[in-house]
Write a protein that holds these residues in place. Sequence first.
Motif, PDB file in Angstrom:
ATOM      1  N   GLY A 146       0.816   2.288   9.352  1.00 41.11           N
ATOM      2  CA  GLY A 146       1.997   2.532  10.167  1.00 41.11           C
ATOM      3  C   GLY A 146       1.757   3.430  11.351  1.00 41.11           C
ATOM      4  N   PHE A 167      -2.700   1.637   3.098  1.00 39.40           N
ATOM      5  CA  PHE A 167      -1.344   1.794   2.594  1.00 39.40           C
ATOM      6  C   PHE A 167      -0.379   1.542   3.742  1.00 39.40           C
ATOM      7  N   ALA A 168       0.303   0.410   3.718  1.00 38.91           N
ATOM      8  CA  ALA A 168       1.185   0.047   4.830  1.00 38.91           C
ATOM      9  C   ALA A 168       2.331  -0.803   4.314  1.00 38.91           C
ATOM     10  N   GLU A 169       3.531  -0.421   4.648  1.00 45.32           N
ATOM     11  CA  GLU A 169       4.689  -1.199   4.217  1.00 45.32           C
ATOM     12  C   GLU A 169       4.785  -2.522   4.961  1.00 45.32           C
ATOM     13  N   GLU A 170       4.317  -2.543   6.201  1.00 41.75           N
ATOM     14  CA  GLU A 170       4.362  -3.772   6.990  1.00 41.75           C
ATOM     15  C   GLU A 170       3.012  -3.993   7.665  1.00 41.75           C
ATOM     16  N   ARG A 188       1.132  -2.650  -0.053  1.00 37.89           N
ATOM     17  CA  ARG A 188       2.372  -2.640   0.730  1.00 37.89           C
ATOM     18  C   ARG A 188       3.420  -1.808   0.005  1.00 37.89           C
ATOM     19  N   ALA A 189       3.337  -0.506   0.206  1.00 35.58           N
ATOM     20  CA  ALA A 189       4.276   0.407  -0.442  1.00 35.58           C
ATOM     21  C   ALA A 189       4.276   1.725   0.324  1.00 35.58           C
ATOM     22  N   ALA A 190       5.376   2.433   0.207  1.00 38.66           N
ATOM     23  CA  ALA A 190       5.484   3.747   0.836  1.00 38.66           C
ATOM     24  C   ALA A 190       4.743   4.780  -0.012  1.00 38.66           C
ATOM     25  N   LEU A 206       2.493   6.430  -5.005  1.00 36.77           N
ATOM     26  CA  LEU A 206       3.414   5.556  -4.302  1.00 36.77           C
ATOM     27  C   LEU A 206       4.857   5.899  -4.664  1.00 36.77           C
ATOM     28  N   ASP A 208       7.068   4.237  -6.132  1.00 34.40           N
ATOM     29  CA  ASP A 208       7.488   3.814  -7.471  1.00 34.40           C
ATOM     30  C   ASP A 208       6.778   4.583  -8.580  1.00 34.40           C
TER      31      ASP A 208
END
Length: 298
Positions: A146, A167-170, A188-190, A206, A208
Motif C-alpha cells: 500500500g 502484505f497488501a489489501e489491494e 491480502r489482509a490488513a 493480521l 483477524d
Amino acid sequence: MEDVVVIGGGAGGLNAALTLCRVRRRVLVVDSGEPRNAPAGQVHGFVSRDGTPPAELLAAGRAEVERHGGRFADGVVRTIRRQGGVFAVELADRVVSARRVVVATGLRDELPGVPGLRERWGRDVLHCPFCHGYEVRDQPLGVLGGLRGSVHQALLLRQLSDDVVLFAEEVDDRDRARLTARGVRIVRAAIAGLVVEDDGLRGVRLADGTVVARSALFVPAPPVPNDALLTGIGCERDGNGLVPVDGNGLTSVPGVWAVGNVVDPRAQVVVAAGAGAKAAIALNADLMEEELMEERAA
C-alpha cells in the motif's frame, strides 16, 4: 565572518566541511545531533566502512573536520536570512554571519500507523533492501504494501530470500502477475501489529489475529525532507515535492547549496558524502571568483 556555515553533521555535511577545510576555508558546522540512521546498528554500502556503526562513522568524520581546522556548534538553525552580501544564520543563542551556506539537514521517515513499527525501526523493521537486505538474507521477509515502492521492494528482496511475503489489501492485476512470477507470496489482509519476542521480530499479526512468521519487515516509508530552511529563504519545491539543485548541489538561491537526503531522498550515506564533496568544490570556486572580483576592484 565564516566562509561557510554547514547545517547538518551527517555524511554529506561532514564531507562538505572536510573538503572546504582542506583548502583552508573558515567553516562552522551546526549539528542538531539527530541523524536519520541513528536507530540502525550499522552503515552499509560504503566501501571501506561497511558495517561501521553510524555514531562511530560520524565521530570519525567530526574528528577529521576538527583536525583540519573546522569548528562545530551543537544546536538547531532557526532561519537563514540574506543580509546584504552575506547570510545571517540564526541559532538559539546567536546569529552567525557566513558568505555561503550548505544545507544538509536530511529527512524524516513518515511511518504508517501500524503499532510497533517505530520501536523496531532500523532494527528488523527496515526501509531499504540495499542498506539492510544482505543482513537478513535467506530469512522469511515481509513487505508492507500500500506504499509507493512496496511492490518494487518485494520483487527486489526475492533476490535475497526464497520466502518473501507482500502484505497488501489491494494488488492490481499487473502487479499480482509480476509478484507471482517472481515467487512472492501475497497476503491480502490488513496488518494489526507485530509480534516481538526476546527483542526480535517474530511475526506480523493480521487483523483477524493470524500471525505470519517473519524475521524482518520492510516498510518503504514516505520520506519527508527537512527543507524548511531552504523554502524559508526562497527555494521552491518541484513537482516531486523536492527542492531542486543543479549537478553540484546549488539551489535556485545564489550562495545556498544543499546536499544529501534533504534534496535526494534516495541518497545512501556514501552518495550523500560524495554530494558533499562535489558541492564543496563548486562552492569554493564560487568564492574564489568573488574574491578575484574584489581584488581586481581594490
